[in-house]
Design a protein around this motif. Structure first.
Motif, PDB file in Angstrom:
ATOM      1  N   ASP A  14       0.832  -1.210   0.000  1.00  0.00           N
ATOM      2  CA  ASP A  14       0.000   0.000   0.000  1.00  0.00           C
ATOM      3  C   ASP A  14       0.864   1.257   0.000  1.00  0.00           C
ATOM      4  N   LYS A  50     -11.939  16.748  -3.163  1.00  0.00           N
ATOM      5  CA  LYS A  50     -12.021  15.656  -4.135  1.00  0.00           C
ATOM      6  C   LYS A  50     -13.213  15.813  -5.086  1.00  0.00           C
ATOM      7  N   GLU A 106     -20.479  11.743   1.420  1.00  0.00           N
ATOM      8  CA  GLU A 106     -20.559  10.285   1.245  1.00  0.00           C
ATOM      9  C   GLU A 106     -21.376   9.969  -0.008  1.00  0.00           C
ATOM     10  N   LYS A 142     -11.012   2.224   1.839  1.00  0.00           N
ATOM     11  CA  LYS A 142     -11.488   3.610   1.649  1.00  0.00           C
ATOM     12  C   LYS A 142     -12.556   3.660   0.558  1.00  0.00           C
ATOM     13  N   LYS A 186     -16.949  16.740   4.560  1.00  0.00           N
ATOM     14  CA  LYS A 186     -16.856  15.386   3.974  1.00  0.00           C
ATOM     15  C   LYS A 186     -18.190  15.037   3.311  1.00  0.00           C
ATOM     16  N   GLN A 239     -15.873   2.584   1.847  1.00  0.00           N
ATOM     17  CA  GLN A 239     -16.494   3.625   2.685  1.00  0.00           C
ATOM     18  C   GLN A 239     -17.193   4.665   1.831  1.00  0.00           C
ATOM     19  N   TYR A 294     -15.512  11.130   0.850  1.00  0.00           N
ATOM     20  CA  TYR A 294     -14.483  11.950   0.200  1.00  0.00           C
ATOM     21  C   TYR A 294     -14.540  13.387   0.707  1.00  0.00           C
ATOM     22  N   SER A 295     -13.382  14.036   0.651  1.00  0.00           N
ATOM     23  CA  SER A 295     -13.331  15.434   1.085  1.00  0.00           C
ATOM     24  C   SER A 295     -13.937  16.329  -0.011  1.00  0.00           C
ATOM     25  N   PRO A 313      -5.843  -1.351   1.969  1.00  0.00           N
ATOM     26  CA  PRO A 313      -6.306  -0.088   2.553  1.00  0.00           C
ATOM     27  C   PRO A 313      -7.031   0.813   1.538  1.00  0.00           C
ATOM     28  N   ALA A 314      -6.557   0.841   0.290  1.00  0.00           N
ATOM     29  CA  ALA A 314      -7.249   1.662  -0.720  1.00  0.00           C
ATOM     30  C   ALA A 314      -8.671   1.138  -0.928  1.00  0.00           C
ATOM     31  N   THR A 324      -8.813   4.294  -4.640  1.00  0.00           N
ATOM     32  CA  THR A 324      -9.740   4.580  -3.528  1.00  0.00           C
ATOM     33  C   THR A 324     -11.193   4.765  -3.983  1.00  0.00           C
TER      34      THR A 324
END
Ligand SMILES: C[S@@+](CC[C@H](N)C(=O)[O-])C[C@H]1O[C@@H](n2cnc3c(N)ncnc32)[C@H](O)[C@@H]1O
Length: 287
Positions: free
Chosen positions: A80, A171, A193, A161, A191, A164, A167-168, A157-158, A123
């Motif tokens: 990662d 992004k 979703e 994310k 954030k 989930q 995103y900010s 890990p990607a 991600t």
């Protein structure tokens, strides 16, 4: 040797032999080739991880990765750190325009849900972009739920994310405001979703493209693979893309990154749509 206070000391330089050892391990297991120019990236990334664990020399850590009791788990973490996961929503617009055109033209022909595969999805921005596009195009024909997207990547890990789907705000800047309002909800602290309705059309799985023979993806209508092959040697790029062609249905669409593969042809494919994207259609008579 593991020393606790080593994290305070400066990093030793990797000698050439050590560099080549790490370079080959990475290429054998992931296909990614770290050039001499990126030696400092490799050294820094491995070094940071060694500091976290308290290792003071590259060789001991290498042996841990090869034969240690938690070798597989540690490799998952290190991979990662060594992969480039840069991505964004609708990253290369002309490639998404090709998908849009393909879906619009073919929507009436489809007699099963459309299967879309994002290979090396990082991600999740790419598979969610494909899902937004499919939902919008198919929605015009009253078939907005008539598709599924699978995103695959080597990085666990990607993928976590991506699942989930949070995103900010930064992004989301690349997305048209009507699409943003339709497919995301604010969850505070700048954030956003992905809406559950869209999320449930997208699934994620760990797939190493060097092991596509183990991947259960067959009968794909669209395969989208961008900014992954560039890290691989030419012969490997061709091998991977040939495997992807096998996973397409006759009449299916393959979209690669522009310039990522040159001097490659496949007898089952024809180049399609535009010079601004690298897209191919599989012949209807092909297997
Ligand atoms: C630069 S990102 C590209 C993301 C997205 N496709 C895009 O174009 O924005 C490359 C991704 O390829 C993944 N990757 C690298 N080697 C891989 C392999 N052998 N199998 C599967 N994924 C791999 C990395 O983990 C990373 O997430």
């Amino acid at each position: 040797m593991i020393t606790k206070d080593w994290s305070m000391q400066s990093l030793p330089d990797m000698d050439q032999q050590q560099f080549e050892q790490w370079q080959s391990l990475l290429e054998d297991r992931t296909g990614m080739r770290i050039s001499e120019q990126r030696k400092s990236f490799l050294q820094t990334s491995v070094g940071i991880r060694m500091r976290e664990l308290g290792y003071s020399d590259y060789q001991t850590y290498f042996e841990e990765i090869m034969n240690g009791p938690a070798a597989a788990q540690e490799w998952t973490t290190l991979v990662d750190r060594l992969t480039v996961q840069e991505t964004s929503f609708f990253r290369h617009r002309p490639s998404f325009e090709v998908v849009e055109e393909y879906l619009s033209q073919r929507v009436s022909e489809f007699n099963k849900p459309i299967e879309i595969w994002s290979v090396g999805c990082a991600t999740g921005e790419e598979p969610y972009s494909l899902a937004m596009l499919a939902n919008a195009v198919l929605g015009e024909q009253g078939k907005s739920q008539y598709f599924g997207v699978t995103g695959t990547d080597i990085s666990v890990p990607a993928l976590a994310k991506a699942r989930q789907g949070i995103y900010s705000q930064r992004k989301l800047e690349n997305i048209d405001s009507d699409i943003r309002d339709r497919y995301f909800r604010s969850i505070g602290q700048q954030k956003f979703e992905v809406n559950p309705g869209l999320k449930e059309r997208v699934c994620f799985a760990r797939v190493n493209v060097l092991e596509l023979n183990k991947a259960p993806m067959y009968g794909m209508d669209i395969i989208f693979c961008q900014n992954l092959l560039i890290y691989f040697r030419r012969w490997r790029r061709k091998m991977i893309v040939n495997c992807l062609v096998e996973r397409l249905v006759p009449g299916g669409l393959l979209v690669l990154g522009l310039g990522e593969i040159v001097d490659w042809k496949h007898s089952d494919l024809r180049r399609a749509y535009t010079d601004r994207a690298l897209a191919f259609i599989k012949h209807k008579a092909a297997n």
